[in-house]
Design an enzyme around this catalytic site. Structure first.
Site: not given
Lengths: 89, 595
Positions: B14, B16-17, B119, B221, B240, B252, B255, B286, B353, B387, B404
């Site tokens: 992987g 990603g981040g 946030f 995976d 979520q 999406l 909101e 939500r 999500h 994740e 993140l």
């Protein structure tokens, strides 16, 4: 040559797996329509489009941005074609 | 079937981040590091993260990691491990500053410091008032982050294997991990990546649901591979959901649409939120909105031929307001719903999500399993972050901008722990476990040779629809039990999938079949875990969980303040305690989660 085309299309299809769901959905629909008819020139244009970053590509497809390149613009138009009620099954 | 072997100090699956962050740590330390990825690194799903990364830098107003920790524990509905949460919140400033040094173009204040914005769920002084804690790079935070870290990796000579599909973990009879098997998509060739350290950073599996905001690559995976190798999966019942994704597509709808006056309606045209939340109505939180939508659909007041969505109506708003304040919504309606939202309402459903559960790890990024009386014994040579992993910092519900942060902190932590292990304990490669390799080969051969088998697309769709209906955002006892049986049936079909295209070069049909092998493990873990947990907590909300003084909002701390562990073998469950003791501060004591 049929075998070669299959391999080329498969490679392009995999390059259409993107970071953003919006683009995945647009490309899914594109392949459903054009898999059998996309010509060599179309393959080339699509390939150069796929080099773009996802956010930039989505800005073009969603109409927030535009390109001066007539070939890219024509391909973007094909990606933007929509049916009256999209069906993503 | 042929295969070859390549040796590395470390293999990371992987890019990603989390994977990129872990790789920096190993390559900088001089270890020969391979990163396998299905897509080019900067096309990983981290790109989709826009909100920012949380860190209590306090650049605009006073802030403290302890306040951030409090918010995260509360957000998790007390299911998060408090040692891991303290670790993450304390490390936040360090990893954000490092990222800045890698070249991340954060938005800035006039004085040159990183700009921070508020946030949801992030508060100052232990829940008192909102605080500006999120560091962002315009609306492209995830994307900018990947670019900065990819460039750094190039500089330190990380070796990337782009367009490779990892197949299975190589784990021996003692439970030690010594690499992965993988397929080069370009040629179909199978290679064993023999490593002293293996790190999974494969992201989430949001595609188990019919309606998901996740890109198609998010097929769990690493989670599937871990399950097949006998590693239990933790807290997989917690997903979520976002209330308004375009029905049938998942894209999406922000909101902000309801904020500007959008109204949810059922098939009778009724503004149903007036019944569920008389004051807040369509602007209720939500979970309240998602639950109301599900109830309307379940009680037969859904719209469309299958009565399986509700409508989000903005036709009463002036078109210029929509075009000015909600840019993009009009185009999304046209592209993904075939609807002009200026004239007709948009079809929406609660949409999956983010995956809170995953491969169990500690805050060092080591994968941990119960063994010989120890609830959290590290698996030699195996680490996970992001994740796909469950540290567990999000518990039953994740706060925005903490994802993140999670991948930066635990990506680094997993890399750092691997470096320490390689330096101190693991001097040589443990011999490969042939049995594990043979199992992978058998799986691929089975797929190639299957006749009269199940169609991959149809089977995946059946799984996704079942998960959406039986283990969606609002859960019902009978539906869950039926869902367990149905998913079990579908798993039987997944074991017999068939592909028509047998070609070797970029065979996307084969890749999708292999991805489905992973998705189904996640689906099984999710529905079995959700069926067993008879309380409501965070994102897991059950209709039959009683709201009374002993179990407020259905949360039953006496019986359910514990982590679920699902084992593939026997489809069985086990549990382990939540770590309530932080590293240095006092426990954040249980109380009702209210905002």
């Amino acid at each position: 040559m049929a075998e070669d085309r299959r391999a080329r299309i498969n490679r392009l299809k995999w390059h259409c797996r993107r970071a953003l769901l919006e683009l995945d959905l647009v490309f899914d629909r594109f392949w459903e329509r054009y898999e059998d008819t996309l010509d060599a020139q179309g393959e080339k244009v699509l390939e150069s489009l796929l080099e773009l970053e996802d956010h930039d590509l989505w800005a073009l497809v969603s109409g927030r941005d535009a390109t001066d390149d007539p070939q890219l613009a024509a391909m973007i138009e094909r990606l933007r074609e929509v049916s009256p009620m999209a069906n993503f099954e | 079937m042929q295969y070859s072997v390549r040796k590395f100090d470390a293999v990371i699956v992987g890019a990603g981040g989390a994977g990129l962050r872990a790789a920096i740590q190993l390559s900088e330390a001089g270890f020969k590091t391979a990163v396998l990825t299905k897509v080019f690194p900067t096309r990983s799903h981290t790109v989709a993260a826009q909100g920012g990364v949380a860190a209590s830098l306090g650049n605009s107003e006073e802030d403290h990691w302890h306040w951030h920790m409090y918010d995260t524990v509360k957000g998790s509905d007390w299911l998060g491990d408090q040692d891991a949460i303290e670790f993450m919140c304390r490390k936040a400033n360090e990893v954000v500053v490092e990222l800045e040094h890698y070249g991340m173009p954060f938005d800035r204040l006039d004085n040159g410091k990183i700009y921070q914005r508020p946030f949801g769920g992030h508060m100052s002084n232990f829940g008192e008032k909102p605080v500006r804690r999120s560091c962002a790079a315009a609306d492209r935070t995830g994307h900018a982050m990947l670019h900065a870290m990819y460039q750094r990796n190039i500089k330190v000579n990380t070796q990337f294997f782009v367009e490779w599909q990892a197949l299975d973990l190589v784990r021996d009879a003692e439970g030690d991990v010594m690499g992965v098997t993988a397929m080069d998509m370009e040629t179909g060739e199978i290679v064993v990546f023999h490593a002293k350290a293996t790190i999974f950073a494969t992201g989430g599996a949001g595609r188990i649901y019919y309606s998901s905001t996740n890109a198609f690559i998010n097929t769990g995976d690493g989670v599937g591979m871990a399950a097949r190798a006998g590693i239990p999966l933790e807290d997989m019942e917690f997903w979520q959901f976002h209330p308004t994704g375009v029905a049938g597509a998942g894209v999406l709808i922000t909101e902000g649409v309801r904020g500007e006056g959008g109204i949810l309606r059922n098939s009778d045209g009724e503004r149903f939120m007036e019944r569920y939340a008389p004051n807040a109505k369509d602007l209720a939180s939500r979970d309240v909105v998602s639950r109301a939508m599900t109830t309307e659909i379940n009680e037969g007041r859904g719209c469309g031929p299958n009565k399986d969505f509700v409508l989000l109506d903005i036709t009463h708003l002036p078109p210029e307001t929509i075009m000015k304040r909600l840019p993009g919504i009009h185009e999304i309606g046209i592209q993904f719903a075939g609807v002009d939202c200026l004239k007709e309402p948009l079809p929406v459903v609660p949409t999956c999500h983010y995956q809170m559960g995953g491969i169990p790890t500690n805050y060092l990024g080591q994968v941990v399993v119960p063994k010989g009386g120890n609830q959290s014994e590290p698996v030699h040579g195996f680490y996970a972050a992001g994740e796909c992993a469950c540290a567990s910092v999000h518990g039953a519900n994740r706060l925005g901008t903490n994802s993140l942060l999670d991948l930066l902190v635990f990506g680094k932590s997993a890399g750092e722990t691997a470096v320490n292990d390689l330096r101190a304990n693991v001097k040589s490669h443990k011999p490969l476990a042939q049995e594990a390799i043979d199992r992978t080969l058998a799986r691929v051969v089975r797929l190639n040779n299957q006749k009269d088998g199940a169609d991959v697309h149809e089977t995946r769709l059946a799984m996704q629809r079942t998960m959406q209906k039986h283990a969606g955002v609002f859960r019902f006892k009978d539906m869950l039990a039926e869902g367990v049986a149905r998913i079990d049936e579908i798993a039987g079909q997944v074991a017999q999938t068939q592909i028509k295209d047998k070609s070797m070069v970029f065979n996307t049909a084969r890749i999708e079949a292999l991805e489905l092998d992973n998705l189904i493990e996640v689906a099984k873990a999710t529905i079995v875990s959700a069926n067993a947990r008879t309380e409501s907590r965070g994102a897991h909300v059950r209709d039959d969980a009683v709201d009374c003084p002993e179990t407020p909002d259905g949360r039953d701390d006496k019986n359910w303040l514990k982590h679920t562990l699902w084992y593939r073998e026997g489809n069985r469950l086990d549990y382990k305690p939540v770590q309530m003791k932080p590293m240095s501060v006092d426990t954040i004591e249980l109380k009702k989660r209210a905002y």
